[in-house]
Scaffold this motif. Sequence first.
Motif, PDB file in Angstrom:
ATOM      1  N   ARG A 287     -11.288  -8.016   2.270  1.00 22.70           N
ATOM      2  CA  ARG A 287     -10.750  -6.663   2.462  1.00 22.70           C
ATOM      3  C   ARG A 287     -11.781  -5.578   1.883  1.00 22.70           C
ATOM      4  NH1 ARG A 287      -4.772  -6.985   3.044  1.00 22.70           N
ATOM      5  NH2 ARG A 287      -4.318  -8.899   2.621  1.00 22.70           N
ATOM      6  N   GLY A 288     -12.379  -4.958   2.977  1.00 26.59           N
ATOM      7  CA  GLY A 288     -13.210  -3.986   2.772  1.00 26.59           C
ATOM      8  C   GLY A 288     -14.468  -4.135   3.707  1.00 26.59           C
ATOM      9  N   LEU A 289     -15.430  -3.195   3.288  1.00 29.19           N
ATOM     10  CA  LEU A 289     -15.570  -2.377   2.380  1.00 29.19           C
ATOM     11  C   LEU A 289     -14.712  -0.786   2.732  1.00 29.19           C
ATOM     12  CD1 LEU A 289     -19.259  -3.206   1.654  1.00 29.19           C
ATOM     13  CD2 LEU A 289     -17.465  -3.522  -0.024  1.00 29.19           C
ATOM     14  N   HIS A 290     -14.079  -0.420   1.945  1.00 28.72           N
ATOM     15  CA  HIS A 290     -13.381   0.789   2.227  1.00 28.72           C
ATOM     16  C   HIS A 290     -13.576   2.072   1.242  1.00 28.72           C
ATOM     17  CE1 HIS A 290     -10.315  -2.277   3.824  1.00 28.72           C
ATOM     18  NE2 HIS A 290     -11.086  -1.856   4.697  1.00 28.72           N
ATOM     19  N   PHE A 291     -13.308   3.147   1.698  1.00 27.33           N
ATOM     20  CA  PHE A 291     -13.593   4.296   0.965  1.00 27.33           C
ATOM     21  C   PHE A 291     -12.702   5.589   1.661  1.00 27.33           C
ATOM     22  CE2 PHE A 291     -17.487   4.335   3.297  1.00 27.33           C
ATOM     23  CZ  PHE A 291     -17.770   5.601   3.761  1.00 27.33           C
ATOM     24  N   GLN A 292     -12.345   6.557   0.865  1.00 29.08           N
ATOM     25  CA  GLN A 292     -11.819   7.773   1.605  1.00 29.08           C
ATOM     26  C   GLN A 292     -12.777   8.959   1.400  1.00 29.08           C
ATOM     27  OE1 GLN A 292      -7.069   7.260   1.563  1.00 29.08           O
ATOM     28  NE2 GLN A 292      -7.971   9.082   0.873  1.00 29.08           N
ATOM     29  N   THR A 293     -13.015   9.942   2.321  1.00 27.98           N
ATOM     30  CA  THR A 293     -14.013  11.109   2.114  1.00 27.98           C
ATOM     31  C   THR A 293     -13.423  12.046   1.722  1.00 27.98           C
ATOM     32  OG1 THR A 293     -13.755  11.378   4.546  1.00 27.98           O
ATOM     33  CG2 THR A 293     -15.455   9.869   3.799  1.00 27.98           C
ATOM     34  N   GLY A 294     -14.400  13.123   1.317  1.00 26.85           N
ATOM     35  CA  GLY A 294     -13.699  14.595   1.179  1.00 26.85           C
ATOM     36  C   GLY A 294     -12.955  14.951   0.150  1.00 26.85           C
ATOM     37  N   SER A 295     -11.917  15.583   0.298  1.00 30.45           N
ATOM     38  CA  SER A 295     -11.225  16.119  -0.634  1.00 30.45           C
ATOM     39  C   SER A 295     -10.116  15.079  -0.957  1.00 30.45           C
ATOM     40  CB  SER A 295     -10.236  17.449  -0.326  1.00 30.45           C
ATOM     41  OG  SER A 295      -9.481  17.282   0.749  1.00 30.45           O
ATOM     42  N   MET A 296     -10.020  13.905   0.058  1.00 27.18           N
ATOM     43  CA  MET A 296      -8.912  12.889  -0.358  1.00 27.18           C
ATOM     44  C   MET A 296      -9.772  11.595  -0.852  1.00 27.18           C
ATOM     45  SD  MET A 296      -6.360  14.304   0.543  1.00 27.18           S
ATOM     46  CE  MET A 296      -5.278  12.881   0.430  1.00 27.18           C
ATOM     47  N   ALA A 297     -10.758  11.657  -1.200  1.00 21.78           N
ATOM     48  CA  ALA A 297     -11.588  10.632  -2.018  1.00 21.78           C
ATOM     49  C   ALA A 297     -10.694  10.088  -3.142  1.00 21.78           C
ATOM     50  CB  ALA A 297     -13.082  11.168  -2.516  1.00 21.78           C
ATOM     51  N   GLN A 298     -10.943   9.025  -3.728  1.00 22.37           N
ATOM     52  CA  GLN A 298     -10.068   8.173  -4.570  1.00 22.37           C
ATOM     53  C   GLN A 298     -11.056   7.573  -5.685  1.00 22.37           C
ATOM     54  OE1 GLN A 298      -7.998   5.442  -1.949  1.00 22.37           O
ATOM     55  NE2 GLN A 298      -6.048   6.711  -2.247  1.00 22.37           N
ATOM     56  N   SER A 299     -10.631   7.696  -6.848  1.00 26.77           N
ATOM     57  CA  SER A 299     -10.989   6.713  -7.862  1.00 26.77           C
ATOM     58  C   SER A 299      -9.868   5.666  -8.142  1.00 26.77           C
ATOM     59  CB  SER A 299     -11.077   7.397  -9.104  1.00 26.77           C
ATOM     60  OG  SER A 299     -12.159   8.411  -9.157  1.00 26.77           O
ATOM     61  N   LYS A 300     -10.387   4.316  -8.213  1.00 25.93           N
ATOM     62  CA  LYS A 300      -9.375   3.382  -8.316  1.00 25.93           C
ATOM     63  C   LYS A 300      -9.676   2.437  -9.751  1.00 25.93           C
ATOM     64  CE  LYS A 300      -9.382   2.632  -3.412  1.00 25.93           C
ATOM     65  NZ  LYS A 300     -10.037   1.835  -2.428  1.00 25.93           N
TER      66      LYS A 300
ATOM     67  N   PRO B 296     -15.159   4.514  -9.237  1.00 23.29           N
ATOM     68  CA  PRO B 296     -15.268   6.092  -9.212  1.00 23.29           C
ATOM     69  C   PRO B 296     -15.020   6.629  -7.372  1.00 23.29           C
ATOM     70  CG  PRO B 296     -17.230   5.492 -10.088  1.00 23.29           C
ATOM     71  CD  PRO B 296     -16.564   4.327  -9.768  1.00 23.29           C
ATOM     72  N   ARG B 297     -14.668   7.921  -7.293  1.00 21.23           N
ATOM     73  CA  ARG B 297     -14.992   8.690  -6.105  1.00 21.23           C
ATOM     74  C   ARG B 297     -16.403   8.347  -5.584  1.00 21.23           C
ATOM     75  NH1 ARG B 297     -10.957  13.735  -5.900  1.00 21.23           N
ATOM     76  NH2 ARG B 297      -9.218  12.885  -6.777  1.00 21.23           N
ATOM     77  N   GLY B 298     -16.520   8.150  -4.410  1.00 24.69           N
ATOM     78  CA  GLY B 298     -17.843   7.954  -3.835  1.00 24.69           C
ATOM     79  C   GLY B 298     -18.326   6.562  -3.885  1.00 24.69           C
ATOM     80  N   PHE B 299     -17.462   5.798  -4.064  1.00 30.65           N
ATOM     81  CA  PHE B 299     -17.794   4.155  -3.840  1.00 30.65           C
ATOM     82  C   PHE B 299     -16.981   3.411  -3.006  1.00 30.65           C
ATOM     83  CE2 PHE B 299     -19.785   5.367  -7.787  1.00 30.65           C
ATOM     84  CZ  PHE B 299     -20.697   4.141  -8.259  1.00 30.65           C
ATOM     85  N   ALA B 300     -17.775   2.783  -1.961  1.00 33.11           N
ATOM     86  CA  ALA B 300     -17.347   1.893  -1.271  1.00 33.11           C
ATOM     87  C   ALA B 300     -16.622   0.622  -2.104  1.00 33.11           C
ATOM     88  CB  ALA B 300     -17.877   1.406   0.098  1.00 33.11           C
ATOM     89  N   HIS B 301     -15.491  -0.032  -1.559  1.00 31.65           N
ATOM     90  CA  HIS B 301     -14.821  -1.064  -2.543  1.00 31.65           C
ATOM     91  C   HIS B 301     -14.403  -2.039  -1.501  1.00 31.65           C
ATOM     92  CE1 HIS B 301     -11.110  -2.765  -4.280  1.00 31.65           C
ATOM     93  NE2 HIS B 301     -12.050  -2.994  -5.401  1.00 31.65           N
TER      94      HIS B 301
END
Length: 181
Positions: free
Chosen positions: A59-72, A114-119
């Motif tokens: 599963r991946g590599l996923h991320f969200q961009t802009g104001s909806m970025a996520q830390s996990k 952290p935000r700004g990482f593909a996972h």
Amino acid sequence: MKYLPTPLEGCFLLKPTIFKDERGQFSETFNKKAFEALTGLSTNFVQDNESRSTYGILRGLHFQTGSMAQSKLVRVIQGKVLDIVVDVRIGSPTFGHHFSKVLDASEGLQLFVPRGFAHGFITLSETSIFAYKCDNYYDKASEGGIIYNDATLSLDWHLPKEDIRISEKDKQLPSFEAATA
């Protein structure tokens, strides 16, 4: 709980204290005060996700961009996975670098992404249950991703190519270069 740094700024592992006795074991998997004291981060997790997978599911590599970025904050509840993160923060000193770690339910290690990482992760055991806390809500319009077998990144997923199974959606993800342009 113990803080374990990784080579990527802002990305770290947490090792919980596990109490074992004749009945089994117990560990505290998250405590906001302890997390903040240990990491110096004030994070407000708003969404918990869980996936169940069988051997070879990637599963991946996923991320969200802009104001909806996520830390996990991710962990394995059952089984064993290889977890991989890639720094996609343009201008970061570790931009394009990755970190991988086998997460095993028996060890209880957690990875903070952290935000700004593909996972992404792949199940190495017969089955896995993977759980993660997110500090922002999922937003389809903010989805981003990188193809798992990107030539620039040369990621080692620890399984033979013929054993890796990915969704049709993930097969269409762009290269690292295209995703970060």
